[in-house]
Each structure stands twice: as structure tokens, then as C-alpha cells.
Design an enzyme around this catalytic site. Sequence first.
Site, PDB file in Angstrom:
ATOM      1  N   SER A  67     -39.087  -6.573 -11.178  1.00 41.38           N
ATOM      2  CA  SER A  67     -39.882  -7.145 -12.262  1.00 41.38           C
ATOM      3  C   SER A  67     -39.854  -6.227 -13.478  1.00 41.38           C
ATOM      4  O   SER A  67     -39.342  -5.110 -13.423  1.00 41.38           O
ATOM      5  CB  SER A  67     -41.334  -7.350 -11.804  1.00 41.38           C
ATOM      6  OG  SER A  67     -42.012  -6.102 -11.738  1.00 41.38           O
ATOM      7  N   SER A  69     -42.487  -4.872 -15.009  1.00 42.73           N
ATOM      8  CA  SER A  69     -43.764  -4.185 -15.202  1.00 42.73           C
ATOM      9  C   SER A  69     -43.608  -2.716 -15.596  1.00 42.73           C
ATOM     10  O   SER A  69     -44.554  -2.100 -16.076  1.00 42.73           O
ATOM     11  CB  SER A  69     -44.613  -4.269 -13.925  1.00 42.73           C
ATOM     12  OG  SER A  69     -44.051  -3.495 -12.882  1.00 42.73           O
ATOM     13  N   LYS A 124     -45.119   1.941  -9.595  1.00 42.17           N
ATOM     14  CA  LYS A 124     -45.938   2.107 -10.798  1.00 42.17           C
ATOM     15  C   LYS A 124     -45.992   3.600 -11.136  1.00 42.17           C
ATOM     16  O   LYS A 124     -45.505   4.451 -10.395  1.00 42.17           O
ATOM     17  CB  LYS A 124     -47.371   1.597 -10.573  1.00 42.17           C
ATOM     18  CG  LYS A 124     -47.480   0.166 -10.105  1.00 42.17           C
ATOM     19  CD  LYS A 124     -47.100  -0.836 -11.176  1.00 42.17           C
ATOM     20  CE  LYS A 124     -47.203  -2.274 -10.643  1.00 42.17           C
ATOM     21  NZ  LYS A 124     -46.744  -3.265 -11.635  1.00 42.17           N
ATOM     22  N   SER A 227     -48.276  -5.949 -16.507  1.00 46.09           N
ATOM     23  CA  SER A 227     -48.271  -5.258 -15.223  1.00 46.09           C
ATOM     24  C   SER A 227     -49.538  -5.575 -14.444  1.00 46.09           C
ATOM     25  O   SER A 227     -50.657  -5.412 -14.949  1.00 46.09           O
ATOM     26  CB  SER A 227     -48.172  -3.741 -15.437  1.00 46.09           C
ATOM     27  OG  SER A 227     -48.345  -3.044 -14.214  1.00 46.09           O
TER      28      SER A 227
END
Length: 262
Positions: A67, A69, A124, A227
Site C-alpha cells: 500500500s 501508507s 509503519k 495511513s
Amino acid sequence: MNFALVLFLLLVATAALWVVDRFFARKRRAPGAPSPWWVEYGASFFPVILIVFVLRSFLVEPFKIPSGSMIPTLLVGDFILVNKWTYGIRLPVINKKIVPVNDPQRGDVMVFRYPADPSLDYIKRVVGLPGDKVEYLNKRLTINGEPVRIETDGQYLHTDRLYYSPRYVEKLGDTEHRLLIEDDAPAYLPQVMDFPFRDHCTYTSAGVRCLVPEGHYFVMGDNRDASSDSRVWGFVPDENIVGRAFFIWFNFNDMKRIGSFN
């Protein structure tokens, strides 16, 4: 699919075939007689699977970014390597830490098992450590009462949709990294989940304030307004940590992406 479990089961199965062939079956076969195909193939795969299992479980593991994010640091399609021993040696499959090494630091790009569904791996950036008071209000980050330094850094072109986002440079701990913040996106988070230690967070129209519980971490994506992270689904417990991402080793669409990142 739990690939670690599948790999472990294959290792056990091929190891059993290797042991049977090495210590029992060979002695009972006539001299020069070939091994059954299933024994020969199973036993021959054992050392290969053993090497892959050890490398993937204790040293490095490959991941693919699914993705956007973490844009602009990581793009969709980046293949990355994750250091499995930076944060301690863990038992495969059950992910239990047996040898502490280092703890995650602010600014680290960390891979972990998604707390709401541990069968999924997420990536992350570590923002808050255990005991930290993290505030993200009006799109500005404050940790323990100290505003995190941020500077403008031009604009970022999203080549897939042909539009620009404001780009910034942020310093977390000793790490400087780039991030995107959409000035016209809302600051509030209407889709917040009910998560463990939810009472450690306070939500307002300006954003969120959280006190990070012991043994947990607060993480956010570098593409701040695109995100789903600790602001939405809560803290990452230490037992969910997989490792620290440290290298982009391939991208089919852009070979220039190969290399390290912040």
C-alpha cells in the site's frame, strides 16, 4: 497464510524423511537399489528448507510493500529486507523473544503483526516509545511536550494519479525522514477502532493524544493522511514485532529504488 508455520511444517516433514532414509531405509535396501522417489526428493529438499528457515527466522526476511501508507519512503511494489535480530532473537512461528538485543527507537521503520489480525504483517514508522505522551493535533506531532521538528521540502508527485502533495522533512530521534501531509484533509479520525488501552487516548476534532503503555509502541505511516495506524487501531505490543526494515532490494517498476532508506 502463515508462511512461517508452513515452512516449519515442511522442515519437520523433510527432516523426518531424511532421518528415515539416512538411518533406517538405506540399511534395508538391497545394495545399489534406488530410494523411493518420495524419500529421495523429501530428503534432498531438507538442507535447502533448513537454510531458508534459519535465514528467514533469525536473520533477514523479505517483504513486499502492498500500500501507499509509507510514501514517500516506501512505494507500492518495493521489495524490502527486514532485519530479524535487531530487536532480539525470537522463536519462529510463536514469535516469542528469547534473547533481548535492542529496543525499537523513534524513527525506525518497523514490520509487525497487525494487532487486530496477527495473520497480517504491517509496516509503519515508530513514533512513540513505552511511556511517551504522543500528540498529533492539527497535523503536527508532539512527543512528551516537545514539538517534533518539521520543515517544508517541496512537493511530491503521485505518478499514478498525477497530483502533488506537500512534502516535509521530520526528525524523530536521530532519524530524519520525508513525509506527506495533505493540508486540506480533515484532522479528525472518524473510523477509530475499539482497541486494547483505548482509554490511554483522547480524541478531539483537532486529532489525538495518547499515553503509550509499557511494552507497546505508537506507530504512524509517512503518508500521514493516507495511513491507518496507531491513531486508528491502537498500539503495537512488543510480542507482535517482526523486525526493522533496512533495505529496498528490488522494484520491478523502478530499478533506481534499490538501496537503503531512512
